[in-house]
Design a protein around this motif. Sequence first.
Motif, PDB file in Angstrom:
ATOM      1  N   UNK A  78       0.758  -1.121  -0.055  1.00 41.27           N
ATOM      2  CA  UNK A  78      -0.044   0.155   0.017  1.00 41.27           C
ATOM      3  C   UNK A  78       0.842   1.031   0.071  1.00 41.27           C
ATOM      4  N   UNK A  79       1.431   1.488  -1.310  1.00 39.12           N
ATOM      5  CA  UNK A  79       2.264   2.681  -1.233  1.00 39.12           C
ATOM      6  C   UNK A  79       1.602   4.162  -0.847  1.00 39.12           C
ATOM      7  N   UNK A  80       0.358   3.876  -1.015  1.00 35.15           N
ATOM      8  CA  UNK A  80      -0.593   5.216  -0.806  1.00 35.15           C
ATOM      9  C   UNK A  80      -0.194   6.085   0.592  1.00 35.15           C
ATOM     10  N   UNK A  81      -0.001   5.189   1.310  1.00 38.37           N
ATOM     11  CA  UNK A  81       0.373   5.825   2.594  1.00 38.37           C
ATOM     12  C   UNK A  81       1.467   7.101   2.405  1.00 38.37           C
ATOM     13  N   UNK A  82       2.482   6.844   1.471  1.00 37.88           N
ATOM     14  CA  UNK A  82       3.382   7.819   1.260  1.00 37.88           C
ATOM     15  C   UNK A  82       2.930   8.986   0.565  1.00 37.88           C
ATOM     16  N   UNK A  83       2.430   9.166  -0.630  1.00 30.18           N
ATOM     17  CA  UNK A  83       1.991  10.144  -1.410  1.00 30.18           C
ATOM     18  C   UNK A  83       0.908  10.929  -0.311  1.00 30.18           C
ATOM     19  N   UNK A  86       2.884  12.313   2.380  1.00 28.86           N
ATOM     20  CA  UNK A  86       4.171  13.006   2.123  1.00 28.86           C
ATOM     21  C   UNK A  86       4.507  14.270   2.863  1.00 28.86           C
ATOM     22  N   UNK A  87       3.718  15.078   2.960  1.00 28.66           N
ATOM     23  CA  UNK A  87       4.035  16.380   3.369  1.00 28.66           C
ATOM     24  C   UNK A  87       4.148  16.268   4.815  1.00 28.66           C
ATOM     25  N   UNK A  88       3.657  15.495   5.704  1.00 31.78           N
ATOM     26  CA  UNK A  88       3.564  15.382   7.166  1.00 31.78           C
ATOM     27  C   UNK A  88       4.971  14.752   7.401  1.00 31.78           C
ATOM     28  N   UNK A 157      10.392  20.167  12.044  1.00 28.89           N
ATOM     29  CA  UNK A 157      10.381  18.330  12.086  1.00 28.89           C
ATOM     30  C   UNK A 157      10.596  17.916  10.732  1.00 28.89           C
ATOM     31  N   UNK A 158      10.658  16.561  10.573  1.00 34.79           N
ATOM     32  CA  UNK A 158      10.884  15.920   9.405  1.00 34.79           C
ATOM     33  C   UNK A 158      12.217  15.729   8.788  1.00 34.79           C
ATOM     34  N   UNK A 317       8.293  11.344  12.524  1.00 34.71           N
ATOM     35  CA  UNK A 317       6.939  11.931  11.822  1.00 34.71           C
ATOM     36  C   UNK A 317       6.384  10.652  11.205  1.00 34.71           C
ATOM     37  N   UNK A 318       7.358   9.634  10.565  1.00 31.84           N
ATOM     38  CA  UNK A 318       6.639   8.441   9.863  1.00 31.84           C
ATOM     39  C   UNK A 318       6.051   7.684  11.045  1.00 31.84           C
ATOM     40  N   UNK A 319       6.411   7.423  12.166  1.00 31.16           N
ATOM     41  CA  UNK A 319       5.954   6.848  13.384  1.00 31.16           C
ATOM     42  C   UNK A 319       4.368   7.472  13.336  1.00 31.16           C
ATOM     43  N   UNK A 320       4.703   8.632  13.491  1.00 31.98           N
ATOM     44  CA  UNK A 320       3.321   9.425  13.855  1.00 31.98           C
ATOM     45  C   UNK A 320       2.153   9.121  12.712  1.00 31.98           C
ATOM     46  N   UNK A 321       2.752   9.107  11.565  1.00 29.97           N
ATOM     47  CA  UNK A 321       1.609   8.672  10.454  1.00 29.97           C
ATOM     48  C   UNK A 321       1.158   7.395  10.952  1.00 29.97           C
ATOM     49  N   UNK A 322       2.194   6.318  11.019  1.00 30.06           N
ATOM     50  CA  UNK A 322       1.503   4.968  11.412  1.00 30.06           C
ATOM     51  C   UNK A 322       0.759   4.801  12.575  1.00 30.06           C
TER      52      UNK A 322
END
Lengths: 364, 257
Positions: A78-83, A86-88, A157-158, A317-322
């Motif tokens: 599910x690459x959709x998570x990235x686009x 992405x900005x976050x 951040x990021x 930031x990646x973990x926050x998205x997850x």
Amino acid sequence: MEESILGTQTEESKPPITSVGVIGWVKSNLFNGLFNSILTIVILYLLWKMIPPLFQWAFIDSVWYTNGKACRGIDGACWSIIPTNLRFIIFGFFPYELQWRPFAAMIILFGLLFYSRDRKHWTKYLGYGWIAGLFAMGLLMKGGLFGLSPVETTQWGGLPLTLLLSVFGLTAAYPLGIVLALGRQSKMRGLKLLCILYIELIRGVPLISLLFMSSFIFPLFLPEGVIIPSIIRAQVAIILFTAAYIAEVVRGGLQGMSRGQYEAAESIGLNYYLTMRLVILPQALKIVIPPTVSILISAFKDTSLVMIIALFDLLKTTQTVLSNPEWMGFSREAYIFIAILYFAGCFSMSNYSRKLEKELSTEN
Amino acid sequence: MNEELSKSIEDRSLDEAMIEIINMHKWFGDFHVLQGIDLTVHKKERIVICGPSGSGKSTLIRCINRLEEHQRGRIIVDGIELTDNIKNIEKIRTEVGMVFQHFNLFPHLTIVENLSLGPIWVRNIPKKEAEESAMYFLEKVHIAEQARKFPGQLSGGQQQRVAIARSLCMSPKVMLFDEPTSALDPEMIKEVLDVMIELAKEGMTMIVISHEMGFAKSVAHRVLFMDFGQIVEGNTPEEFFENPQHERTKLFLSQIL
């Protein structure tokens, strides 16, 4: 007479067909002996088992531009998570409508780094360029001047934060490490002791404990009302930590220098400072390029530890998205993405160091 | 061998001392390596020092530009006494050229950069001028065509000639040679000695540690023999080789000739 002898020699000295070309290579590298042949076959089998399913998962069964719900039913990535995020991931909590500013700052940074690749460009004007660039980047990030609205460092951040910590951390740690290495070699007892004490103390504790100290213990010693942003405290901790390691590597290089180089420099009248700067360090630092780059690479990756003191670097930031319920469970895709970013950084460093070594080589 | 190479006593300005060493002692730990050295080197004088290894010859000339520190006695170079004063040491080092057994060129710099480094940074001569004078001295040691190469690309004899030129670029008043040919392959010794003979013809004050007796005979005003940290005897080359006074000198000469 002599020519004819040479002529026959060149004809005869052609290697046999079986040892050159594709067949020769395969034979000498993959199937030279029973053990290596078995090894080659086993590895080929494993690759055949692994690569196609991975390819299937990543590219054929995968989705790229959907929401989190659409991902639930599919087998692929599910690459959709990235686009979607992405900005976050890249900019963290930087105000959404102002995110062009860190973006522009990164463009400036990459531009300067790219231009600095070539040693022919290392002039004083490039130095001025860096100073101007640093000023512009700071202004873009912080704002508060020329009508740019101010942004608190707590909102940084990021990727910009990761780059800030590593680029500044490494460029400041390198000269500090050199000074420490020279100090450790000094004939002045006090200075020498101080440098040894510093290097051994810092190397004796993990970076995490330094970061904890900088964020929980250090503020206790500050006078009331004085607050140093945690980004700066983390930055200082990273610089101090990395410098101690660089110092030891540089010391190794200094010990590799022969006494004769010092004597030759002294006997033409160069003082200590000039001897070091013109004769000893250029040679010693060149010898230690590979271990230095190893340290810089691991320092770059270690910047991700700042998340334990609540800084939102790329990893955080990646973990926050997850942790968002919509995207929970797609950690593979997200981690692969930031792994690629980290790899790009590390690989270009090691690549550049190899290029630099080659350029600085003076043997033929 | 060469008529121009005058060794007449009138050639030397005997009253003007270039280097004065008075009752100088040095220890390495407990080892008494130099035991009361007295030596006066006059302007334009050429001295060859020989002696067995460990006799202190290298240490003696290394004391003259303070690569080694002496612990007792006095060393005066061109009127300046060597003390702990770092400014004096640096001043003396710019006036005393040194050529090492192992050349000690700077491997990370090209030949011409090796030569111009001192003039640019110590004498503050503009880069262009320093490189011109570097080329002049490279011509003198017959190696100008190698100017843009790195030391690692040159033969031993070429490197040693570059090392001599590097010292000359600082326009020294004295040149010290610490076994300049003993790390060289036999066929390269002559090219280095030839450069040194040319230097002698120009009236350079020289102290040379060497066992090249042919060179000593043709160039030196005085040959000194050192053993056990002392100057055992010193004489004109003719007297020294034909009529050595001390047993130790006789033994040494019988071993090397």
